[in-house]
Scaffold this active site. Structure first.
Site, PDB file in Angstrom:
ATOM      1  N   ARG A  46      -5.689   2.868 -15.453  1.00  0.00           N
ATOM      2  CA  ARG A  46      -5.786   3.568 -14.160  1.00  0.00           C
ATOM      3  C   ARG A  46      -6.494   4.916 -14.256  1.00  0.00           C
ATOM      4  NH1 ARG A  46      -1.894   5.140 -11.473  1.00  0.00           N
ATOM      5  NH2 ARG A  46      -2.875   4.849  -9.457  1.00  0.00           N
ATOM      6  N   GLU A  75       4.266  -6.298   2.054  1.00  0.00           N
ATOM      7  CA  GLU A  75       4.120  -6.772   0.666  1.00  0.00           C
ATOM      8  C   GLU A  75       3.977  -5.614  -0.295  1.00  0.00           C
ATOM      9  OE1 GLU A  75       0.421  -8.683   1.377  1.00  0.00           O
ATOM     10  OE2 GLU A  75       1.336 -10.596   1.817  1.00  0.00           O
ATOM     11  N   CYS A  90     -12.554   3.214 -28.647  1.00  0.00           N
ATOM     12  CA  CYS A  90     -13.835   3.816 -29.010  1.00  0.00           C
ATOM     13  C   CYS A  90     -14.616   4.217 -27.773  1.00  0.00           C
ATOM     14  CB  CYS A  90     -14.625   2.831 -29.855  1.00  0.00           C
ATOM     15  SG  CYS A  90     -13.704   2.297 -31.292  1.00  0.00           S
ATOM     16  N   GLU A  91     -14.031   5.090 -26.961  1.00  0.00           N
ATOM     17  CA  GLU A  91     -14.677   5.571 -25.740  1.00  0.00           C
ATOM     18  C   GLU A  91     -14.189   6.983 -25.503  1.00  0.00           C
ATOM     19  OE1 GLU A  91     -15.798   3.529 -22.739  1.00  0.00           O
ATOM     20  OE2 GLU A  91     -15.718   1.616 -23.807  1.00  0.00           O
ATOM     21  N   GLY A 143       0.763  -1.232   0.000  1.00  0.00           N
ATOM     22  CA  GLY A 143       0.000   0.000   0.000  1.00  0.00           C
ATOM     23  C   GLY A 143       0.792   1.279   0.000  1.00  0.00           C
ATOM     24  N   GLY A 195       3.957  -3.615  -3.656  1.00  0.00           N
ATOM     25  CA  GLY A 195       3.868  -3.905  -5.083  1.00  0.00           C
ATOM     26  C   GLY A 195       4.231  -2.653  -5.860  1.00  0.00           C
ATOM     27  N   ARG A 196       3.358  -1.652  -5.745  1.00  0.00           N
ATOM     28  CA  ARG A 196       3.555  -0.385  -6.443  1.00  0.00           C
ATOM     29  C   ARG A 196       4.913   0.257  -6.121  1.00  0.00           C
ATOM     30  NH1 ARG A 196      -0.829   2.685  -7.932  1.00  0.00           N
ATOM     31  NH2 ARG A 196      -2.075   1.588  -6.387  1.00  0.00           N
ATOM     32  N   TYR A 248      -9.565   4.969 -11.744  1.00  0.00           N
ATOM     33  CA  TYR A 248      -9.394   5.718 -10.491  1.00  0.00           C
ATOM     34  C   TYR A 248      -9.243   7.220 -10.709  1.00  0.00           C
ATOM     35  CZ  TYR A 248      -7.452   1.018  -9.548  1.00  0.00           C
ATOM     36  OH  TYR A 248      -7.229  -0.323  -9.489  1.00  0.00           O
ATOM     37  N   TYR A 282       0.461  -1.828 -12.209  1.00  0.00           N
ATOM     38  CA  TYR A 282      -0.969  -1.793 -12.553  1.00  0.00           C
ATOM     39  C   TYR A 282      -1.211  -1.173 -13.926  1.00  0.00           C
ATOM     40  CZ  TYR A 282      -1.016  -2.878  -7.618  1.00  0.00           C
ATOM     41  OH  TYR A 282      -0.760  -3.468  -6.405  1.00  0.00           O
TER      42      TYR A 282
HETATM   43  C1  LIG Z   1      -2.487  -5.275  -3.768  1.00  0.00           C
HETATM   44  C2  LIG Z   1      -1.922  -5.909  -2.554  1.00  0.00           C
HETATM   45  C3  LIG Z   1      -0.631  -5.589  -2.148  1.00  0.00           C
HETATM   46  C4  LIG Z   1       0.220  -4.569  -2.842  1.00  0.00           C
HETATM   47  O1  LIG Z   1      -0.318  -3.303  -2.817  1.00  0.00           O
HETATM   48  P1  LIG Z   1       0.563  -2.068  -3.368  1.00  0.00           P
HETATM   49  O2  LIG Z   1      -0.317  -0.909  -3.150  1.00  0.00           O
HETATM   50  O3  LIG Z   1       0.849  -2.320  -4.788  1.00  0.00           O
HETATM   51  O4  LIG Z   1       1.798  -2.011  -2.542  1.00  0.00           O
HETATM   52  C5  LIG Z   1      -0.124  -6.252  -1.052  1.00  0.00           C
HETATM   53  N1  LIG Z   1      -0.847  -7.183  -0.386  1.00  0.00           N
HETATM   54  C6  LIG Z   1      -2.099  -7.510  -0.757  1.00  0.00           C
HETATM   55  C7  LIG Z   1      -2.820  -8.542  -0.003  1.00  0.00           C
HETATM   56  C8  LIG Z   1      -2.682  -6.881  -1.836  1.00  0.00           C
HETATM   57  O5  LIG Z   1      -3.925  -7.192  -2.188  1.00  0.00           O
END
Ligand SMILES: *Cc1c(COP(=O)(O)O)cnc(C)c1O
Length: 423
Positions: A321, A281, A352-353, A242, A283-284, A325, A382
């Site tokens: 995105r 965890e 086409c949007e 997150g 990701g982004r 969002y 993403y």
């Molecule tokens: C999406 C997700 C993440 C990663 O979120 P980021 O915002 O990309 O860091 C980590 N854990 C879980 C369970 C998720 O669903």
């Protein structure tokens, strides 16, 4: 209106004296010529540095959330750089296994894992399964009866609302994810799992949302978790992902190191035992700023008194995105990376949007013309992972660049690919 803030570029991004952008030692205009557009260009060194930072900040066990961006090369790079990988479907699991990631370095998530997915994961021997519902506990019981075993964590909702977009908020009570602490469901889930000797409960998991800039949101979640977690006496606590990243001028985010430090402090203050294995965890925060997308400008429409539309050869099929969002991006011309951008235009795709927006209010150099390569930075998370074939547009290729060398890690789709599944 000013030039592109260069900190939005991948870490090896450099601007030559003539204004041309190189990433990983590769001239991006040459990459566009050679590999075509739209094109995702990932800076390998940037990815590795973020993975190493995550391991330094959180320790062993920190996992990359693969839904942000996944292909075999990415899974291998992340594993080589010392991170575990979190997968949320059988498909993501299959890609990581195909990349040769040892199964014990994988964590399986998902709010609706099928019996087949759970079986695949347990048979492969994944490191952790993060249990999300009572129906899933029933399925795990069936696997236990069949003699299979696994290490599990329990995903809980701490009941806090993170400062972010409603669609990516996941820690509140009204959510499809996890077990509520407040209702007692989380305690019942732990209890039920503890009665299955084949399923070793090793910890608690919470993920409050995505694109969060405010460390106070994570602190609030930890405070809300502590009274539930500590009495359980479990060894692991995972705080999910997150952490936000800046996409546009004026945004700033904490580093992964700062995020982990704030979490540790909050855990100590909340009385969570200091020997708890605290993990996360991201990701982004690993993938987003590592990549840029290159498009070619195809049409420019000046509507007098209204606005100018600059259409490129991709759109919502390679970056949904903005549509999903309302996300903002910067746009610039990599032929003159540091040029002023006095011209206000709307960068749109070829779908086409009317909603097919890439940058609704972009600032671009005054001399932008048809045929220019236009670049949007911070598209590494993403984007490709949410790409579609809408309008039967083939999905773009993905390059990894490093040390002056580019390699195709996902090839561009062809019309044959579009027809591959038709009967
Ligand atoms: C999406 C997700 C993440 C990663 O979120 P980021 O915002 O990309 O860091 C980590 N854990 C879980 C369970 C998720 O669903």
């Amino acid at each position: 209106m000013g030039p592109l803030p260069l900190h939005l570029l991948p870490s090896t991004g450099t601007v030559a004296p003539d204004g041309r952008l190189t990433i990983g030692g590769c001239d991006v205009l040459q990459l566009a010529e050679r590999y075509g557009t739209p094109l995702f260009v990932y800076d390998e060194e940037h990815l590795r540095a973020r993975c190493r930072e995550a391991v330094a900040a959180w320790g062993d066990g920190v996992a990359y959330a693969s839904k942000a961006f996944l292909c075999k090369a990415m899974a291998a790079l992340v594993h080589d750089s010392g991170m575990c990988i979190d997968v949320s479907t059988g498909g993501e699991l299959a890609v990581c296994l195909a990349a040769g990631v040892p199964p014990e370095r994988l964590v399986l998530h998902g709010n609706n894992k099928s019996l087949a997915e759970l079986t695949e994961a347990v048979e492969a021997g994944v490191g952790r399964i993060v249990v999300d519902s009572f129906d899933e506990i029933d399925r795990l019981s069936a696997l236990a009866v069949a003699g299979m075993s696994a290490r599990v964590m329990v995903r809980v909702t701490p009941g806090v609302e993170a400062h972010t977009h409603e669609y990516v908020m996941t820690g509140q009570e009204d959510t499809k994810f996890g077990f509520s602490i407040a209702s007692g469901a989380a305690a019942r889930a732990v209890d039920q799992l503890r009665r299955l000797p084949e399923m070793e409960v090793v910890g608690i998991h919470a993920h409050i949302g995505s694109q969060i800039f405010v460390l106070a949101s994570f602190r609030k979640a930890i405070e809300a978790l502590a009274d539930f977690f500590t009495p359980l006496g479990l060894p692991e606590l995972c705080l999910g992902g997150g952490l936000g990243v800046p996409y546009v001028t004026g945004e700033a985010a904490p580093t992964i190191i700062e995020w982990a430090a704030a979490a540790r402090e909050a855990c100590a203050a909340a009385g969570i035992p200091s020997d708890t294995r605290l993990t996360a965890e991201p990701g982004r925060a690993i993938a987003a700023a590592a990549a840029v997308t290159l498009y070619r400008v195809g049409t420019v429409k000046d509507l007098p008194g209204i606005r100018s539309y600059v259409a490129v050869d991709g759109g919502m099929s390679d970056n949904p995105r903005p549509v999903l969002y309302g996300s903002g991006y910067e746009a610039f011309l990599p032929r003159s990376t540091t040029a002023d951008r006095p011209r206000q235009v709307r960068v749109v795709g070829k779908h086409c949007e009317s909603g097919d927006l890439i940058v609704p209010d972009a600032c671009v150099p005054a001399d932008l013309v048809v045929g220019d390569i236009l670049c949007t930075p911070v598209t590494g998370a993403y984007g490709h992972s949410m790409a579609s074939n809408y309008n039967k547009v083939p999905r773009p290729a993905v390059l990894f660049v490093a040390g002056g060398h580019a390699r195709v890690v996902v090839r561009r789709e062809t019309y044959d690919d579009l027809l591959r599944l038709d009967a």
